[in-house]
Write a protein that holds these residues in place. Sequence first.
Motif, PDB file in Angstrom:
ATOM      1  N   CYS A   1      50.188  -1.159  -0.196  1.00  0.00           N
ATOM      2  CA  CYS A   1      51.039  -0.332   0.469  1.00  0.00           C
ATOM      3  C   CYS A   1      52.383   0.019  -0.041  1.00  0.00           C
ATOM      4  O   CYS A   1      53.250  -0.932  -0.233  1.00  0.00           O
ATOM      5  CB  CYS A   1      51.136  -0.441   1.960  1.00  0.00           C
ATOM      6  SG  CYS A   1      52.028   0.591   3.044  1.00  0.00           S
ATOM      7  N   GLU A   2      53.031   1.299  -0.539  1.00  0.00           N
ATOM      8  CA  GLU A   2      54.366   1.293  -1.100  1.00  0.00           C
ATOM      9  C   GLU A   2      55.160   1.855   0.097  1.00  0.00           C
ATOM     10  O   GLU A   2      56.140   2.157  -0.268  1.00  0.00           O
ATOM     11  CB  GLU A   2      54.039   2.416  -2.089  1.00  0.00           C
ATOM     12  CG  GLU A   2      53.154   2.189  -3.207  1.00  0.00           C
ATOM     13  CD  GLU A   2      53.780   1.218  -4.316  1.00  0.00           C
ATOM     14  OE1 GLU A   2      54.901   0.414  -3.995  1.00  0.00           O
ATOM     15  OE2 GLU A   2      53.135   0.922  -5.301  1.00  0.00           O
ATOM     16  N   CYS A   3      55.120   1.602   1.267  1.00  0.00           N
ATOM     17  CA  CYS A   3      56.116   2.265   2.360  1.00  0.00           C
ATOM     18  C   CYS A   3      57.561   1.672   1.957  1.00  0.00           C
ATOM     19  O   CYS A   3      58.470   2.544   2.086  1.00  0.00           O
ATOM     20  CB  CYS A   3      55.804   1.676   3.596  1.00  0.00           C
ATOM     21  SG  CYS A   3      54.469   2.802   4.612  1.00  0.00           S
TER      22      CYS A   3
ATOM     23  N   ILE B   1      58.975   3.579  -0.577  1.00  0.00           N
ATOM     24  CA  ILE B   1      59.087   4.934  -0.115  1.00  0.00           C
ATOM     25  C   ILE B   1      60.427   5.061   0.780  1.00  0.00           C
ATOM     26  O   ILE B   1      61.057   5.996   0.679  1.00  0.00           O
ATOM     27  CB  ILE B   1      57.886   5.469   0.401  1.00  0.00           C
ATOM     28  CG1 ILE B   1      56.857   5.602  -0.730  1.00  0.00           C
ATOM     29  CG2 ILE B   1      57.998   6.861   1.133  1.00  0.00           C
ATOM     30  CD1 ILE B   1      55.377   5.634  -0.059  1.00  0.00           C
TER      31      ILE B   1
ATOM     32  N   CYS C   1      51.548   6.036  -4.481  1.00  0.00           N
ATOM     33  CA  CYS C   1      50.806   4.878  -3.718  1.00  0.00           C
ATOM     34  C   CYS C   1      49.227   5.076  -4.132  1.00  0.00           C
ATOM     35  O   CYS C   1      48.625   6.326  -3.994  1.00  0.00           O
ATOM     36  CB  CYS C   1      50.930   4.936  -2.344  1.00  0.00           C
ATOM     37  SG  CYS C   1      49.915   3.827  -1.626  1.00  0.00           S
TER      38      CYS C   1
ATOM     39  N   LEU D   1      46.694   3.984  -2.532  1.00  0.00           N
ATOM     40  CA  LEU D   1      45.987   4.290  -1.409  1.00  0.00           C
ATOM     41  C   LEU D   1      46.034   5.734  -0.764  1.00  0.00           C
ATOM     42  O   LEU D   1      45.313   6.096   0.188  1.00  0.00           O
ATOM     43  CB  LEU D   1      46.135   3.135  -0.335  1.00  0.00           C
ATOM     44  CG  LEU D   1      46.284   1.724  -0.758  1.00  0.00           C
ATOM     45  CD1 LEU D   1      46.475   0.883   0.454  1.00  0.00           C
ATOM     46  CD2 LEU D   1      44.703   1.481  -1.285  1.00  0.00           C
ATOM     47  N   PHE D   2      47.039   6.482  -1.188  1.00  0.00           N
ATOM     48  CA  PHE D   2      47.353   7.759  -0.584  1.00  0.00           C
ATOM     49  C   PHE D   2      46.294   8.608  -0.661  1.00  0.00           C
ATOM     50  O   PHE D   2      45.694   9.038  -1.524  1.00  0.00           O
ATOM     51  CB  PHE D   2      48.643   8.256  -1.126  1.00  0.00           C
ATOM     52  CG  PHE D   2      49.160   9.647  -0.437  1.00  0.00           C
ATOM     53  CD1 PHE D   2      49.770   9.542   0.707  1.00  0.00           C
ATOM     54  CD2 PHE D   2      48.657  10.842  -1.237  1.00  0.00           C
ATOM     55  CE1 PHE D   2      50.015  10.953   1.104  1.00  0.00           C
ATOM     56  CE2 PHE D   2      48.994  12.106  -0.617  1.00  0.00           C
ATOM     57  CZ  PHE D   2      49.596  12.170   0.656  1.00  0.00           C
TER      58      PHE D   2
ATOM     59  N   CYS E   1      44.185   5.639   2.578  1.00  0.00           N
ATOM     60  CA  CYS E   1      44.976   5.520   3.896  1.00  0.00           C
ATOM     61  C   CYS E   1      45.277   7.090   4.106  1.00  0.00           C
ATOM     62  O   CYS E   1      45.523   7.997   3.322  1.00  0.00           O
ATOM     63  CB  CYS E   1      46.266   5.026   3.156  1.00  0.00           C
ATOM     64  SG  CYS E   1      47.701   5.158   4.512  1.00  0.00           S
TER      65      CYS E   1
ATOM     66  N   ILE F   1      47.200   2.978   6.864  1.00  0.00           N
ATOM     67  CA  ILE F   1      47.274   1.551   6.280  1.00  0.00           C
ATOM     68  C   ILE F   1      49.030   0.984   6.614  1.00  0.00           C
ATOM     69  O   ILE F   1      48.963  -0.165   6.949  1.00  0.00           O
ATOM     70  CB  ILE F   1      47.051   1.319   4.706  1.00  0.00           C
ATOM     71  CG1 ILE F   1      45.587   1.694   4.610  1.00  0.00           C
ATOM     72  CG2 ILE F   1      47.196   0.109   4.261  1.00  0.00           C
ATOM     73  CD1 ILE F   1      44.574   0.997   5.062  1.00  0.00           C
ATOM     74  N   GLY F   2      49.833   1.903   6.319  1.00  0.00           N
ATOM     75  CA  GLY F   2      50.971   1.741   6.500  1.00  0.00           C
ATOM     76  C   GLY F   2      51.824   2.572   7.549  1.00  0.00           C
ATOM     77  O   GLY F   2      51.257   3.575   7.777  1.00  0.00           O
TER      78      GLY F   2
ATOM     79  N   CYS G   1      54.213   4.638   7.333  1.00  0.00           N
ATOM     80  CA  CYS G   1      54.547   5.705   6.910  1.00  0.00           C
ATOM     81  C   CYS G   1      53.721   7.067   7.026  1.00  0.00           C
ATOM     82  O   CYS G   1      53.977   8.145   6.898  1.00  0.00           O
ATOM     83  CB  CYS G   1      55.202   5.894   5.382  1.00  0.00           C
ATOM     84  SG  CYS G   1      56.317   4.668   5.095  1.00  0.00           S
ATOM     85  N   MET G   2      52.222   6.546   7.140  1.00  0.00           N
ATOM     86  CA  MET G   2      51.252   7.575   7.307  1.00  0.00           C
ATOM     87  C   MET G   2      50.992   7.554   8.924  1.00  0.00           C
ATOM     88  O   MET G   2      50.225   8.690   9.179  1.00  0.00           O
ATOM     89  CB  MET G   2      50.038   6.921   6.596  1.00  0.00           C
ATOM     90  CG  MET G   2      48.887   8.042   6.718  1.00  0.00           C
ATOM     91  SD  MET G   2      49.172   9.451   5.658  1.00  0.00           S
ATOM     92  CE  MET G   2      48.553   8.998   4.071  1.00  0.00           C
TER      93      MET G   2
ATOM     94  N   CYS H   1      54.594   9.760   4.254  1.00  0.00           N
ATOM     95  CA  CYS H   1      53.393   9.765   3.745  1.00  0.00           C
ATOM     96  C   CYS H   1      52.545  10.973   4.602  1.00  0.00           C
ATOM     97  O   CYS H   1      51.623  11.597   4.097  1.00  0.00           O
ATOM     98  CB  CYS H   1      52.604   8.389   3.765  1.00  0.00           C
ATOM     99  SG  CYS H   1      53.224   7.362   2.673  1.00  0.00           S
TER     100      CYS H   1
HETATM  101  S1  SF4 Z   1      51.230   4.667   4.386  1.00  0.00           S
HETATM  102 FE1  SF4 Z   1      49.474   4.679   3.188  1.00  0.00          FE
HETATM  103  S2  SF4 Z   1      49.879   6.273   1.392  1.00  0.00           S
HETATM  104 FE2  SF4 Z   1      51.804   5.803   2.557  1.00  0.00          FE
HETATM  105  S3  SF4 Z   1      52.552   4.038   1.086  1.00  0.00           S
HETATM  106 FE3  SF4 Z   1      51.282   2.687   2.672  1.00  0.00          FE
HETATM  107  S4  SF4 Z   1      49.315   2.749   2.004  1.00  0.00           S
HETATM  108 FE4  SF4 Z   1      50.388   4.034   0.857  1.00  0.00          FE
END
Ligand code: SF4
Lengths: 84, 386
Positions: free
Chosen positions: B323-325, B328, B338, B340-341, B345, B351-352, B354-355, B362
């Motif tokens: 997860c790149e939150c 970001i 990311c 997973l985007f 996710c 997953i994080g 920010c989504m 996200c």
């Molecule tokens: S929230 Fe989801 S899409 Fe955003 S960085 Fe984390 S894993 Fe990736």
Amino acid sequence: MCLAMPAQVVSLDVQRETATVALGPVRKEISIALLEEVAIGDYVLVHVGFALHKLSPEEAERTLSMMREAGENPERELAEGDRP
Amino acid sequence: MKYIDEFRARDLAHGLAAAIAREAAPSRAYHIMEFCGGHTHAIFRYGVHDLMPSNVRFVHGPGCPVCVLPIGRIDNALELAETHGAIVCSYGDMMRVPASKRRSLLKARAEGADVRMIYSTLDALKIARENPSRQVVLFAIGFETTTPPTAVALKQAAAERLENFSVFCNHVLTPAAIQHILDSPEVREIGSVPIDGFLGPSHVSSVIGSRPYEFFAEEFQRPVVIAGFEPVDVMQATLMVIRQLNEGRYEVENEYARVVTRDGNTKAQALVADVFELRPSFEWRGLGHVPYSALRIKDAYANLDAERRFGVETKPSRDAKSCECPSILRGAKKPTDCKLFGTVCTPENPIGSCMVSSEGACAAYWTYGRFRQESGAGKGAREAAE
Ligand code: SF4
């Protein structure tokens, strides 16, 4: 989370520090514990059930006219800019 | 509705877009960080991005209160409900944010924990009055907009001697986060996150005023323009930043003057100062430990502090792998960077953080379709899902 809405005060209960505001067609009771003073008819910024601040109609109008001015057509602005 | 519709007017937006295109010098780039998730949301929802010339770029900042709370603190809230059997009262946005082991308040509730969603801090007081035999904890989160309502609840609870009520305080401070970003090596030395100017917070500034930003503008020589959350507010403020940069100025200007003054809401500030004091350090997701960036409850209200009442200890916790939150939130990466985007996710299965929140970058990318141009993976996954 940080969403807040401008709403108009339609009635006040100073004793309980609450006000009823109109958000379009919706009426809602909110707390005015954070405001120094507020009157019926005022617009306030409502966030998580509290009025955070009063809204200034004069400043709103000033901002809108600033925006209109910025968007005026470039020829006219150029002409004005050219004036000594 | 009044004071909303005017600030979404199409003709104003087009006029401002033309002005920005005219005034942004093609020879240079303008990287403008919008600190607040509310601005990120407006930029994507109304497609403000698409109205900008290619050399005017928005860099998304960490101003999403739900996104920056580290996992350890959400684990703490779960413990309060599950181990201590307290009724935990939370704002709705927080309910789905993943904690450790992909649990969340919502999942805990499904498994029997007493977690209640509240709209206002005063709802939590009501729940405490109605449940005198239970411990009721307000899971208090957010920036300077939600802090005064928590202060009001604390003072009210003290006045009523509500003994079963306490506050788990996680309130954080905007100016400390902005300073931290400007001080970070990514911005200062490496230059991998270029930031030429800021769109300053709307509603946070209604409380703290515009004065706290004067220091950054001067010290870091970056323009700050406080901007409302409606699309033409964002555009007008962007134009104001561009003008400052063109003229070599770095000042604090206020586009959102209908609500924000230089001094802010002094009554709210006094209430906050009465109840809270600075924490020497607090962990932010993405930013790490930031000195003097959060508040804790003063000794005078110690008996209403959930951390002291329940002996809360926050353990270090790691974000979900891949997860790149964190990057970001620092503006160093985009959601589409990311892996997973949009595949693993999504808002339905985040997953994080920010989504989860509608103010998270996200979620904004996903909901308003930016990824369609930028990420083949996201597009494929969405089409498959449809
Ligand atoms: S929230 Fe989801 S899409 Fe955003 S960085 Fe984390 S894993 Fe990736």
